[in-house]
Design an enzyme around this catalytic site. Sequence first.
Site, PDB file in Angstrom:
ATOM      1  N   GLU A 438       1.547   5.604 -11.906  1.00  0.00           N
ATOM      2  CA  GLU A 438       1.627   5.040 -13.080  1.00  0.00           C
ATOM      3  C   GLU A 438       2.640   5.977 -13.846  1.00  0.00           C
ATOM      4  O   GLU A 438       2.695   5.675 -15.108  1.00  0.00           O
ATOM      5  CB  GLU A 438       0.408   4.694 -13.837  1.00  0.00           C
ATOM      6  CG  GLU A 438      -0.841   5.778 -13.823  1.00  0.00           C
ATOM      7  CD  GLU A 438      -2.024   4.971 -14.255  1.00  0.00           C
ATOM      8  OE1 GLU A 438      -2.064   4.200 -14.889  1.00  0.00           O
ATOM      9  OE2 GLU A 438      -3.141   6.062 -14.180  1.00  0.00           O
ATOM     10  N   ASP A 462       0.842   1.368 -17.280  1.00  0.00           N
ATOM     11  CA  ASP A 462       1.220   2.588 -17.738  1.00  0.00           C
ATOM     12  C   ASP A 462       2.667   2.897 -17.211  1.00  0.00           C
ATOM     13  O   ASP A 462       3.381   3.727 -17.784  1.00  0.00           O
ATOM     14  CB  ASP A 462       0.455   3.632 -17.482  1.00  0.00           C
ATOM     15  CG  ASP A 462      -0.774   3.743 -18.326  1.00  0.00           C
ATOM     16  OD1 ASP A 462      -0.468   3.789 -19.566  1.00  0.00           O
ATOM     17  OD2 ASP A 462      -1.935   3.673 -17.941  1.00  0.00           O
TER      18      ASP A 462
HETATM   19  C1  PEP Z   1      -2.328   0.634 -15.476  1.00  0.00           C
HETATM   20  O1  PEP Z   1      -1.772   1.481 -16.040  1.00  0.00           O
HETATM   21  O2  PEP Z   1      -1.468  -0.345 -15.051  1.00  0.00           O
HETATM   22  C2  PEP Z   1      -3.657   0.302 -14.947  1.00  0.00           C
HETATM   23  C3  PEP Z   1      -4.018  -0.751 -14.238  1.00  0.00           C
HETATM   24  O3  PEP Z   1      -4.376   1.084 -15.687  1.00  0.00           O
HETATM   25  P1  PEP Z   1      -4.958   0.911 -17.116  1.00  0.00           P
HETATM   26  O4  PEP Z   1      -4.321  -0.435 -17.610  1.00  0.00           O
HETATM   27  O5  PEP Z   1      -6.535   1.040 -17.233  1.00  0.00           O
HETATM   28  O6  PEP Z   1      -4.105   2.110 -17.675  1.00  0.00           O
HETATM   29 MG    MG Z   2      -3.096   3.138 -16.342  1.00  0.00          MG
END
Ligand code: PEP
Ligand code: MG
Length: 587
Positions: A438, A462
């Site tokens: 990410e 992210d």
């Molecule tokens: C992401 O970043 O895509 C993810 C699944 O984690 P979060 O939305 O909790 O940051």
């Molecule tokens: Mg994330």
Amino acid sequence: MAHSDEIKIKGISGSPGICIGKAYIVDREGVNLTKRYPVSEDLIPKEIDRFKQAVSKAKNDHAKVIESLDEDLSENLTILETHMVLFKDKMLYGKTIDTISNDHINAEWALRKVSRRVKAMFQQIDDKYLQARVNDIVQVSDKIMSYLVGAQDIKISDINKRVIIVAHDLSPADASQIQLERIKGFVTDRGGKDSHTSIVAKSLEIPAVLGLGRATISVKNDDILIVDGSNGTLIINPEEDTLFKYEERMARFEEYRAGLEREAHLPAVTTDGVTLNLMANIELVEEVVAAKDYGAKEIGLFRTEFLYLDLKRFPTEDELLCKYKELVELMTPETVTIRTLDINGDKVNPYLSTIEEANPSLGLRAVRFCLENEDIFITQLKAILRAAAFGKIKLLIPMISCVEEIIQVKQILQKAIFELEQEDKIFNKDIPLGVMIEVPSAVMIADKLADHVDFFSIGTNDLIQYSMAIDRRNRRVAHLYQALNPAVLKMIKMTYDVAKDRNIELVMCGEMAGDPINIPVLVGMGLSNFSMNSVSIPVVKRMIRAMDAKKAADNTKKIMSMGSVQEISDFIFSEYKDILPYGETED
Ligand code: PEP
Ligand code: MG
């Protein structure tokens, strides 16, 4: 023509669906500040004293924050020192005391009145610097206010009317406190696409519009509102015709959603026979039943931070074990992917983190926090290893940005195993270990990371934020939150190629996988494991069941040579317009 009070404001779609109801304004942090009561002459000195005490408590706590600030956050220091002065500023402090005694009203109302007046005054001045001071005043008065009303005691969960919440901002933890039977929907001034607040709203199936900018200023308590979460529109005081139109639309949306849900248990197979694996992202164990109803096979992402945020302290190993065990037992024989604590970023809780960071998304978030706070990390790892004795668990580490971090994680994991052995606890250490992809640097070194892990999970929420350099909570740059940007697609492809080459499992768990428009290009690249907000599973499944994987692969080759997000989305719309299962998008 009759005079109309109807106002329409465009924001960002936080969670689809339509609701109509009365407004209930809450201020920052979900605290209702609208209480006003008279104070008799003889009690005025006491009321002023109550105000002064709130100021001095707020000031003392503020001083502690300044003391604990890292040296390299000097930019923050200036702001915080400005706030220190503002606590006793004549305009705010002096005027509030005057207002209590002149108007014979309670301190909360006096402070609110004064800070609103100061805010309005500053906003009229044509000077960027002075306008920026408005924020400082708001923050200082919010801090004083929270001591006056005992903010910790008044929660969103205490609201007992069927209302639409209107807030400047709602933290993901606030949103997760929402009681479904009481709250119809919510709208906020702040917030962007796929922010955690929007993710929570989606899983609660509450229509939400975020990033409205001025909702809390334009809406009054008890105004009639229409929240169109699908289009990201808020209508204040609608006319009869508008109400009628939206009531019809609401009924059609419910019908559409019910139709989708009826198909939830059909297999996720393309027309040419390719089977895909659809899993659910959840934040709370209580969501498991809904996830199964929506047709999720596994839990592809369990965001563990909400327990920490709700408890407002770090849970014990046994408390964590109890939750994780409940979850794996509910899902047995299927797998649950537990992601370790992803705190900070937009999931901050002042009880857990007292240091203010200039850029929280780029700060001590997720694994960075865990590596600095080894005891907290070990506690969680031990609970996960123990829960793994009761069912199938995969362990997922968020925000990995370099190889050193995963090596360090593995060392701490060994320590956790060693401690459990010493303590003679029952546990299972044979669980697959994966990293979230990410952060752009993780994409670039995916081949190196592959040496250390069993699977990758692409977190597009992210990945888009960090590769496009936009804060996912910031409505002003929400237009750049582009899942189909060629840069994002290239990074997904690079990750897919490494995973294939190294024969390790690849999952996508970002919200990108939950939007049908993105599915052809992802399937076309070869991805087959998708984890998403469980509400999105039926609509994604409908898309999959209507498309051809071979054709998607051919189309993806064309898409990968395109240079702009517009070109790509136009192409997808024209190729898939007959099968894209959208509800209503007209406005
Ligand atoms: C992401 O970043 O895509 C993810 C699944 O984690 P979060 O939305 O909790 O940051
Ligand atoms: Mg994330």
